[in-house]
Write a protein that holds these residues in place. Sequence first.
Motif, PDB file in Angstrom:
ATOM      1  N   ASP A   1       0.855  -1.186   0.000  1.00  0.00           N
ATOM      2  CA  ASP A   1       0.000   0.000   0.000  1.00  0.00           C
ATOM      3  C   ASP A   1       0.891   1.236   0.000  1.00  0.00           C
ATOM      4  O   ASP A   1       1.633   1.475   0.958  1.00  0.00           O
ATOM      5  CB  ASP A   1      -0.900  -0.030   1.241  1.00  0.00           C
ATOM      6  N   LEU A   2       0.835   2.021  -1.071  1.00  0.00           N
ATOM      7  CA  LEU A   2       1.705   3.184  -1.194  1.00  0.00           C
ATOM      8  C   LEU A   2       1.109   4.404  -0.497  1.00  0.00           C
ATOM      9  O   LEU A   2      -0.109   4.522  -0.343  1.00  0.00           O
ATOM     10  CB  LEU A   2       1.965   3.501  -2.669  1.00  0.00           C
ATOM     11  N   HIS A   3       1.980   5.323  -0.141  1.00  0.00           N
ATOM     12  CA  HIS A   3       1.563   6.556   0.515  1.00  0.00           C
ATOM     13  C   HIS A   3       0.701   7.385  -0.443  1.00  0.00           C
ATOM     14  O   HIS A   3       0.945   7.385  -1.662  1.00  0.00           O
ATOM     15  CB  HIS A   3       2.818   7.348   0.928  1.00  0.00           C
ATOM     16  N   PRO A   4      -0.307   8.113   0.067  1.00  0.00           N
ATOM     17  CA  PRO A   4      -1.168   8.927  -0.816  1.00  0.00           C
ATOM     18  C   PRO A   4      -0.418   9.958  -1.654  1.00  0.00           C
ATOM     19  O   PRO A   4      -0.907  10.365  -2.719  1.00  0.00           O
ATOM     20  CB  PRO A   4      -2.130   9.615   0.169  1.00  0.00           C
ATOM     21  N   ASP A   5       0.771  10.388  -1.192  1.00  0.00           N
ATOM     22  CA  ASP A   5       1.517  11.414  -1.915  1.00  0.00           C
ATOM     23  C   ASP A   5       2.506  10.839  -2.936  1.00  0.00           C
ATOM     24  O   ASP A   5       3.299  11.586  -3.507  1.00  0.00           O
ATOM     25  CB  ASP A   5       2.302  12.303  -0.937  1.00  0.00           C
ATOM     26  N   THR A   6       2.443   9.534  -3.185  1.00  0.00           N
ATOM     27  CA  THR A   6       3.447   8.889  -4.032  1.00  0.00           C
ATOM     28  C   THR A   6       3.583   9.580  -5.384  1.00  0.00           C
ATOM     29  O   THR A   6       4.690   9.832  -5.861  1.00  0.00           O
ATOM     30  CB  THR A   6       3.102   7.402  -4.239  1.00  0.00           C
ATOM     31  N   PHE A   7       2.481   9.897  -6.035  1.00  0.00           N
ATOM     32  CA  PHE A   7       2.531  10.492  -7.374  1.00  0.00           C
ATOM     33  C   PHE A   7       2.289  11.998  -7.371  1.00  0.00           C
ATOM     34  O   PHE A   7       2.099  12.606  -8.422  1.00  0.00           O
ATOM     35  CB  PHE A   7       1.534   9.796  -8.306  1.00  0.00           C
TER      36      PHE A   7
END
Length: 663
Positions: free
Chosen positions: A541-547
Motif C-alpha cells: 500500500d503506497l503513501h497517498p503522496d506517491t505520485f
Amino acid sequence: MQITTLPDGKICDYIDGTIRNDTPEEYVRQNIERRLVKELGYKPERIAVEFPIKVGSSTKRVDLAIFPEGAQHIQVNIDIIIECKHEKVRPSDKKDGEEQLKSYMSACPNASWGMWTNARHKSVYRRIVVAGRTEWEEPNDIPAHDGNIDDTNRPTRDRLVQSTDDNLLFSFRTCHDHIYVTDGLPKDKAFFELLKVIFCKIHDERNVSKPLEFYSTAKEKASNDGRLTVQKRIGKIFDEVKKRYSAIFDTNDVITLKPRSLAYIVGEIQRYNFLDTHIDVKGKAYEELVGSNLRGDRGEFFTPRNIQRMAIRMLDIKQDEKILDPSCGTGGFLVIAMNEVIARLRGRISGLPDTDAYRHALNEEIRETASRCFFGFDINRELVKATKMNMVMNNDGSGNILQNDSLLHPHQWEAEFREKLAKALEIDPAELHGPDSIGYFDVIASNPPFGGRLPVSDRETLVQYDLAHVWKRTKDGGWQKTDDLYASRPPEILFIERCWQLLKPAGRVAIVLPDGILGNPELEYVRYWMITRCRIVASIDLHPDTFQPNNGTQTSVLILQKKTDAEIRKEERQRQLDDYEIFMAQVLAVGHDKRGNIIYKRNDEGEEILFATQEDGTELFEVGAHGDASRRIVRPGKQIDDDTPVVANEFLTWKNNTAVLGW
C-alpha cells in the motif's frame, strides 16, 4: 548515530555546520558547496560561507569565498567568489545579477575567478589585467582545487569528475534553457537536440583508445570561427554516434543547434564523467528533463525512482531472464533492472585485472544482455526514443524499446513491430498471432496509465480480454464470465490481463494499480480473476503522496506470479484455491510531500533529525577529486524519510524463507 535535530525549515550547512534557513537560494548554495568538495576537490577549510567584504563604504557578504590553501581568511586573500541565487533571479538583474559578482571581485584585489548561478544559468568570469585595464574572460568553469585551468578548456580522461547531488540536473537545465532561448526551439525539439549532444559526450568517453574530442575552449566560444570549429569537431563525433546507434538516429540526422549554442553546451558538460556518475544522479536529471518536455496527456505520471527500485528489488531478477515494461515511459524500471543485472555481471569479473580488454569484454556482454533480455513498449513515439537514450546513457544497452499500443490485439500490431519483437525473441513473427501466444517474458515491471479519462472502447481490442467482459455471480459465491462486452474499460484493468498474457507460466509481475481495483465492490470480479489465475505474492500500500504533485490517486504495488496451467486445473478440480501466505506492507513515508518537496526523518516533536552517517553519500567530505586526499570530517546530515528500502529488504527476507515461490 543520532547527533542533533533541526527546527522546521532549517538546514545544516555542508561547509561550516551552521544552521541556516532552508530557502531556494540555500538549496542552490548547498549543491554548489558539495560540488566544490566532491567534484573539484576543495578542502572545506579553504571555503568560507557568507564571508563579509568591504565594497566601497558598505559591507557585503559573498555567498562563498574560496581562499588559497593555508591562507588567512581575509578579503585580500580571496581567490574565487561564488554567488548563488534563486532561479527567478536573472543574470541581468541590476541588484543581484552578474554585475553584483563583478563588483565583489573588483573589491577583492586577488579574486581572479568568479561564478554566478541560479541553478538554471551559470556564468563564470576570469578577471585579468591587460595594460592596466581590467578585462573579463568567460571560461567554461572555475578551476579545480589545484588551480589547473586546462580542465576548464579541454579535460583529460583522468580529470573527468563524477557529478554529485543535483549539479548534473543544474547543467542539463542550463543547457536546455540556453537552447530554448538562443535557438528559439520548442521545448521538445530543444530536448532532443540536447540529447544528441549528450550522446556525443558519452560516445567520446567510451572511445578510450583516443584522446577526448568533446570539448570547447573559452577562446573557441568567444569567436565565430572558434564556434564553427567546435561545431565541426562535434559533428564528426555525431557521425560516429549515428553509425553506433542506428536504431535511435537516422543517417540524415544532424545537430541543428546554432554554433554559439553548441559551443556553450559542450563547455558546460565537458568536465563530467557521464559513464561513472551514479545512476540515480543521472536518472533524476534525465527523467526530470524528460518529464518537463515530453509528458503528454495520457495519464503519463512517471513513477518515482524509489518505488521503481523497490519493485525491481522485490522481483529479484536473475541474469538471462527476459524483462518487459509494456508501458515504459522514460524507461526507469528497465534502467534500474539493467543496472541490477550489470552489477551481477561485474561481480563475476571482480577478481580479474582492470584492463581495457576486460572492460571492453564486459561492455560487449552488457550490450548483448540488453539486446537479448530487456524490452519496453510505449504508445508515445517520443518517449520510446527517450527511453532508448536513457538505456544507452546508463551502460550502453538500448535493449528492445519499441513503439506500440500494448493493449491492441496481436493481429493489429504493425508488421515492423512484430518483426522486431520476433527477431529479439528468436521466433517466427507468425507465432505472435493472438493473446494466448505472446507469453515469452519471465518478469514484467510496469506502471500502466490509469484513469477514467482514457477508456478503451475499441471492440476488437476489448474482445481479447476476459476482464473486458461482463461477469456475473455464481451460486457458489464465485464469478463467471459472460459473452457480453462492456462498452469501454479503463486501461489499468486491461493491463493486468495483458501483463498476464505476456508472462511465461510462473512468470512474475510488479504492477502499480489504483486502489479502486483492490477495494471497489463493483470490481470484485477483477480480483476474482486475479486470484484464480495468479498467486498474489505481495501487496504494498503506497503513501497517498506517491505520485504528487501530479496525481493524488491512492495506489498500491502488486507482485503477482502467473499460475501454471497445471495449478489452475488442480484448483478447478478441487473447487478451492490453495492456501498460501501473502506479504503485505504499507509505505508510510515515501520521501516527499504532496508538493513534491523532499521530507526528512523527524523526531516526536516534529524536528528534523541530523545523523552522522554516510547513507546517501552527502554527510561526509569525500576524498578529494583526482586522488588528492582531503581531511575526512563528519558533517551531520538529514536522512530522507522513505520506507521503500525497508519494505524491499523485509520482502526479500520473507521470500527467501518461502520456498514455494520458486524463484
